[in-house]
Enzyme design. Structure first.
Site, mmCIF file in Angstrom:
data_model
loop_
_atom_site.group_PDB
_atom_site.id
_atom_site.type_symbol
_atom_site.label_atom_id
_atom_site.label_comp_id
_atom_site.label_asym_id
_atom_site.label_seq_id
_atom_site.Cartn_x
_atom_site.Cartn_y
_atom_site.Cartn_z
ATOM 1 N N LYS A 188 0.865 -1.194 0.000
ATOM 2 C CA LYS A 188 0.000 0.000 0.000
ATOM 3 C C LYS A 188 0.902 1.246 0.000
ATOM 4 O O LYS A 188 1.953 1.259 0.636
ATOM 5 C CB LYS A 188 -0.878 -0.058 1.260
ATOM 6 C CG LYS A 188 -1.783 1.124 1.474
ATOM 7 C CD LYS A 188 -3.094 0.999 0.740
ATOM 8 C CE LYS A 188 -3.900 2.312 0.901
ATOM 9 N NZ LYS A 188 -4.919 2.480 -0.138
ATOM 10 N N CYS A 239 -2.982 8.282 -7.880
ATOM 11 C CA CYS A 239 -4.211 8.213 -7.079
ATOM 12 C C CYS A 239 -5.046 9.448 -7.436
ATOM 13 O O CYS A 239 -4.577 10.576 -7.295
ATOM 14 C CB CYS A 239 -3.885 8.190 -5.592
ATOM 15 S SG CYS A 239 -5.360 8.140 -4.579
ATOM 16 N N LYS A 263 3.910 4.710 -11.529
ATOM 17 C CA LYS A 263 2.537 4.229 -11.753
ATOM 18 C C LYS A 263 1.678 5.382 -12.253
ATOM 19 O O LYS A 263 1.540 6.406 -11.591
ATOM 20 C CB LYS A 263 1.961 3.645 -10.466
ATOM 21 C CG LYS A 263 0.551 3.101 -10.656
ATOM 22 C CD LYS A 263 0.122 2.290 -9.468
ATOM 23 C CE LYS A 263 -1.314 1.823 -9.578
ATOM 24 N NZ LYS A 263 -1.727 1.035 -8.421
HETATM 25 C C1 LIG Z 1 -9.604 0.178 -2.312
HETATM 26 C C2 LIG Z 1 -8.456 0.500 -3.220
HETATM 27 C C3 LIG Z 1 -7.323 1.121 -2.700
HETATM 28 C C4 LIG Z 1 -6.247 1.428 -3.551
HETATM 29 N N1 LIG Z 1 -5.123 2.001 -3.005
HETATM 30 C C5 LIG Z 1 -4.052 2.255 -3.818
HETATM 31 C C6 LIG Z 1 -2.842 2.758 -3.267
HETATM 32 O O1 LIG Z 1 -2.697 2.980 -2.065
HETATM 33 N N2 LIG Z 1 -1.813 3.002 -4.137
HETATM 34 C C7 LIG Z 1 -1.913 2.753 -5.479
HETATM 35 O O2 LIG Z 1 -0.935 2.978 -6.214
HETATM 36 N N3 LIG Z 1 -3.046 2.247 -6.014
HETATM 37 C C8 LIG Z 1 -4.106 1.990 -5.201
HETATM 38 N N4 LIG Z 1 -5.236 1.451 -5.757
HETATM 39 C C9 LIG Z 1 -5.315 1.200 -7.222
HETATM 40 C C10 LIG Z 1 -4.983 -0.248 -7.589
HETATM 41 O O3 LIG Z 1 -3.679 -0.603 -7.199
HETATM 42 C C11 LIG Z 1 -5.136 -0.489 -9.104
HETATM 43 O O4 LIG Z 1 -4.240 0.339 -9.804
HETATM 44 C C12 LIG Z 1 -6.556 -0.224 -9.620
HETATM 45 O O5 LIG Z 1 -7.531 -0.502 -8.648
HETATM 46 C C13 LIG Z 1 -6.878 -1.030 -10.895
HETATM 47 O O6 LIG Z 1 -6.626 -2.397 -10.713
HETATM 48 P P1 LIG Z 1 -7.732 -3.476 -10.174
HETATM 49 O O7 LIG Z 1 -8.901 -3.410 -11.105
HETATM 50 O O8 LIG Z 1 -7.015 -4.793 -10.180
HETATM 51 O O9 LIG Z 1 -8.086 -3.036 -8.797
HETATM 52 C C14 LIG Z 1 -6.324 1.117 -4.921
HETATM 53 C C15 LIG Z 1 -7.468 0.497 -5.433
HETATM 54 C C16 LIG Z 1 -8.529 0.179 -4.611
HETATM 55 C C17 LIG Z 1 -9.739 -0.514 -5.178
#
Ligand SMILES: Cc1cc2nc3c(=O)[nH]c(=O)nc-3n(C[C@H](O)[C@H](O)[C@H](O)COP(=O)(O)O)c2cc1C
Length: 366
Positions: free
Chosen positions: A44, A138, A176
């Site tokens: 995270k 983010c 990212k």
């Molecule tokens: C609840 C939640 C918290 C997230 N927190 C972070 C974070 O702290 N840092 C980050 O780079 N991406 C964060 N993301 C983004 C995910 O790492 C990812 O890039 C995005 O959700 C798309 O991928 P997925 O469909 O597999 O979730 C978060 C996503 C979700 C759903």
């Protein structure tokens, strides 16, 4: 079967990584994922001052299929980690001690200040993590402090901040990127100019998951109000695949890509590999299905490799990129193919003779 892949000098036991978010929220859950068989984890996102990070409840919202009820879209307004940096540093050390062969990537984010980025980089690097992922993406909350996608939307900031980090880091740095931008290649190329060895894409897409028709409040609703949040899960996959392919076709060959967005099974993950990702990250999928989903990811990849005669994961990476073309070329190819067939019907006749849904199905590839 050997599913390992070497990326920027790091050997991943397999290409499946926890994406930054709740699945990598502390050492205990990261260790659990390594035990389950994941090749690596992006923790995270962390920053120097956790006291500035205050989360709200509720902070998630789901979009479900109207027929099956399955979750197809997911919105969050979660911030980065609210755990103190000292706790994280200790946990990074412990994870690397217990799991030296698994890849641990620290996701970092700071305010726009060289000293703060470099202090965070040095502190985290000293713990022995394998790489950094810079969170330029983010799209909610942190943007009010000019962090996250506030940086990723500006190529000049991506280049400058990446160069601050690479100036003091001696491990690979991935940036990212945010999809909330017209051309994802521009800030990505800027991060590469700043020294990034890899690009992770995509973070979430700005969204409003819905409006409660009883209360008239947009969701997720916190004390009657909301902010737009980040959209993830299956619904974003086609957008992520498009952006990953654009990056793979547009970045220098030696820049690695970690594909992210809506991956839920081996089929989805292989699509990202074929379009140029050498690793894939999964966040929402793990939140909905648990860390055990890695079993199917590995089995499905093994079966695909056997069926298609691939000897290594590396051989799959980018294999489908050669099939992108221009619309004009598609037209030329189609005309050439048609010329060889007799009895060409006019376009108007084709639509006129059939029910519109039947004709639509005929023109669709899947
Ligand atoms: C609840 C939640 C918290 C997230 N927190 C972070 C974070 O702290 N840092 C980050 O780079 N991406 C964060 N993301 C983004 C995910 O790492 C990812 O890039 C995005 O959700 C798309 O991928 P997925 O469909 O597999 O979730 C978060 C996503 C979700 C759903």
């Amino acid at each position: 079967m050997d599913l390992s892949i070497v990326v920027n000098g790091m050997t991943f036991p397999n290409p499946f990584l926890l994406g930054s978010g709740p699945p990598g929220t502390n050492a205990r859950v990261i260790a659990k994922s390594y035990d389950a068989g994941w090749g690596g984890a992006v923790a995270k996102t962390i920053s120097l001052e956790s006291a500035k990070v205050v989360n709200v409840v509720p902070r998630y919202g789901k979009l479900r299929s109207k027929t099956s009820g399955e979750v197809i879209g997911f919105e969050n307004i979660e911030l980065i980690s609210d755990r103190p940096i000292d706790v994280w540093l200790e946990e990074f050390r412990q994870i690397k001690k217990d799991y030296p062969k698994h890849i641990l990537i620290a996701s970092i984010m700071e305010e726009y200040e060289k000293g703060r980025w470099q202090e965070l980089t040095r502190m985290v690097q000293d713990t022995g993590v394998d790489a950094f992922e810079l969170n330029f993406s983010c799209p909610h909350g942190m943007t009010e402090r000019k962090m996250g996608s506030e940086m990723g939307e500006h190529p000049d900031l991506c280049e400058q901040v990446t160069s601050w980090v690479t100036e003091v880091s001696n491990i690979p740095v991935w940036a990212k990127m945010t999809p909330n931008i017209t051309n994802i290649k521009e800030p990505s190329l800027a991060a590469v100019r700043g020294g990034a060895a890899g690009i992770s894409a995509i973070n979430t897409i700005l969204s409003v998951i819905g409006v409660d028709l009883n209360t008239l409040r947009p969701m997720p609703t916190v004390e009657g109000h909301t902010v737009p949040g980040g959209y993830s899960s299956q619904a974003v996959r086609p957008i992520a695949l498009r952006m990953v392919s654009q990056l793979a076709l547009g970045l220098p060959q030696d820049v690695s890509i970690s594909g992210i967005g809506g991956i839920e099974n081996s089929h989805d993950a292989i699509e990202f590999l074929l379009l140029g990702s050498s690793t894939v990250q999964i966040c929402t999928g793990v939140m909905l299905h648990g860390v055990k989903m890695v079993d199917e990811l590995k089995e499905g990849l093994e079966k695909f490799m056997t069926d298609k005669g691939f000897n290594s994961v590396q051989e799959i990476v980018g294999k489908s990129l050669g099939y992108f073309s221009t619309h004009m070329e598609l037209v030329q190819k189609m005309k050439a193919a048609k010329r060889s067939k007799a009895g060409e019907a006019s376009r108007d006749n084709e639509w006129g003779q059939k029910d519109i849904t039947e004709k639509t199905a005929e023109l669709t590839s899947n």
